[in-house]
Design a protein around this motif. Structure first.
Motif: not given
Ligand code: ZN
Ligand code: KIV
Length: 563
Positions: A40-41, A246, A248, A282
């Motif tokens: 996804r990301d 989560h 980045h 990420n």
């Molecule tokens: Zn993200």
């Protein structure tokens, strides 16, 4: 327009006043739950997003590595993503212990579409998110805090209804206050608490996931850790939730942020393999998990075939993995510099001793983990360029070709390799090192070519040797005879008779290569010339005396070349 001339462009973000903060004194001793958001990301940030078959191959790879939470799509965002979730379910690709996850914004039609994509799934996670920073809420969506709170509560209420319609499925909920690190902490807690209350199904056995993202790395890692510690302290009923990270990597500190936030009490980490994801990506779960592995934590993830994983992901994403990427890059377990090569060689040879001394099975200078844990070979540890020393070159010859050149010869071989690397200005391969050894030491071109040597013990005194040499000197055949107290000295005397430059041989080193009938001998002979120069020659033969005289001829040819 307001006059902004006196407003600074940037300022340090304000920190958190926690006199009794706990995280700095803690150690990570157990593994978090790992959640891959590669599909996804990661995928949404690829220049060429994955096709359905590529996505499936990637998904199966993630399962093989051991991920139990895998965000596979944003099902309401595209028909491809929706179809991919359906395919995983209908073709039975999801292992029994894996939760697949779909992301959605907090909008009713998107939430509905997400649940629809998961119909028939035994276990899964619906992941709702809403931006909670004032900047995002106001400027992107034109929402107040109260409106955002209502939107979240409405969407989660709807999620509960939809989940209740599928009693046979174990559908869990995750909520992310996007831009958590830019959000007022009390508001983040308020929204998350309302989300958990509205869901109403969270228990210690089936906790709700609160994922607190550093969406953009706007703060240093210690601030993220402080926020996580404060969030956990202040959150009502923390036993019914899993706190997830989560991060980045906008400031290049996603690993540090995640590690410190784990110390602060987070139990789960979202990220991607090799740090794919929006902008700078990420957090790289390979690095994070291998860091923990290197400190003795059992991570439950299997990176013992890391080169295969790296190759597969690079092929699927079309993005090469940088050579210096921790753990996975091509160069991370190689040493070019001579002193490092020497230290690694010594460390590897003394593993047993260092285990006794330091109480750890792996203690090697310049290598904090055993490359074999990651499926990497020791042989490629040492690589040769113009900065490499003699030790590294000797290591390559020994590891790759079984050539154990004596230490006294290392400087000469190192210098020969250095000459090549200086001239070609690039890394020298192992086979080039071997070629140099053969061309310069074993078979150097020169005036002398040995045709045969017959040493014969004297009839009365077998320690006295009569030698007979057949050779070509600049193409002209010659035969010489002379005596000595051994085959080598008889040969040396013959060469003196021939008028070769005066040299002596003090001692020499020999080695067997291969075993049994196929064994050959390698002789390394230092020739000391009148001018003080010492040059090694190398000879190879099934007979050690013949190997030694071939080495002398090689040394004389090298000397002639120097002249
Ligand atoms: Zn993200
Ligand atoms: O970076 C982020 O904040 C996200 C959320 C959707 C979790 O990807």
């Amino acid at each position: 327009m307001a006059d902004n001339a006196n407003i600074p462009k940037y300022a340090p973000p304000s920190g958190f006043d926690i006199p009794d903060r706990q995280w700095p004194g803690r150690t990570i001793t157990s593994s978090p739950i790992w959640c891959s958001v590669d599909l996804r990301d990661g995928n949404q940030a690829l220049p060429n997003p994955l096709g359905p078959d590529q996505k499936l191959e990637y998904f199966l790879l993630l399962c093989e590595i051991g991920f139990k939470h895998i965000e596979v799509a944003f099902p309401s965002a595209s028909s491809d993503d929706f179809a991919f979730v359906r395919r995983l379910i209908e073709e039975n690709h999801v292992p029994d212990d894996v939760f697949i996850m779909g992301l959605t914004q907090c909008r009713s039609h998107l939430v509905e579409r997400t649940f629809e994509s998961m119909v028939g799934l035994e276990r899964g996670i619906v992941h709702l998110y809403a931006a909670t920073s004032d900047l995002h809420m106001e400027e992107v969506f034109g929402l107040t805090r109260a409106q955002t709170l209502k939107m979240v509560v409405d969407s989660i209420g709807l999620s509960r209804q939809l989940a209740d319609k599928e009693p046979g499925s174990d559908i869990r909920l995750e909520f992310s206050p996007e831009e958590f690190t830019a959000t007022d902490l009390n508001f983040a807690i308020e929204v998350c608490h309302a989300a958990v209350e509205t869901w109403g199904h969270a228990t210690p056995d089936k906790p709700m996931i609160l994922n607190l993202p550093a969406t953009v790395e706007r703060r240093p890692p210690n601030h993220y850790a402080d926020m996580i510690e404060l969030f956990i302290r202040k959150f009502p009923n923390p036993e019914n939730v899993v706190i997830s990270l989560h991060s980045h990597n906008d400031q290049g500190m996603a690993i540090a942020s995640s590690e410190l936030a784990l110390l602060a009490g987070a139990q789960r980490v979202e990220g991607t393999l090799f740090g794919h994801g929006e902008r700078t990506g990420n957090v790289d779960l390979v690095t994070l998990a291998c860091n923990l592995h290197s400190r003795g934590v059992d991570t439950g993830l299997d990176f013992s075939r890391l080169p295969h994983i790296a190759k597969t992901v690079a092929r699927l994403t079309g993005m090469p993995i940088p050579s210096r990427m921790p753990y996975s890059g091509e160069y991370v377990f190689t040493a070019f510099s001579g002193s490092h090569q020497d230290a690694i060689r010594k460390g590897m040879a003394r593993l047993d001793k260092s285990a006794e001394r330091f109480g750890l099975g792996w203690c090697v200078p310049y290598l904090h983990v055993d490359p074999a844990d990651l499926g990497k070979q020791y042989e490629s540890l040492i690589r040769i360029n113009s900065q490499s020393g003699k030790g590294g070159v000797a290591w390559v010859l020994e590891q790759d070709y079984g050539i154990e050149a004596p230490k006294a010869m290392h400087p000469e071989i190192g210098a020969a390799v250095q000459r090549l690397s200086d001239s070609v200005q690039r890394e020298i391969t192992s086979s080039e090192v071997h070629e140099i050894f053969n061309d310069e030491f074993l078979n150097p071109v020169g005036p002398y070519e040995l045709l045969g040597y017959w040493p014969r013990p004297d009839d009365d005194d077998p320690t006295h040797i009569h030698g007979e040499v057949h050779l070509k000197v600049r193409g002209e055949e010659k035969t010489l005879t002379d005596d000595g107290n051994g085959p080598i000295s008889a040969f040396v005397h013959c060469m003196r008779k021939l008028g070769a430059p005066y040299f002596t041989v003090d001692d020499y080193h020999e080695q067997a290569i291969g075993k049994g009938a196929n064994a050959t001998a390698l002789a390394y002979v230092p020739l000391k010339f009148d001018d003080g120069q010492v040059l090694f020659g190398v000879g190879r033969d099934t007979n050690i005396d013949q190997a030694a005289v071939l080495a002398i001829v090689a040394g004389l040819n090298r000397h002639a070349k120097d002249e």
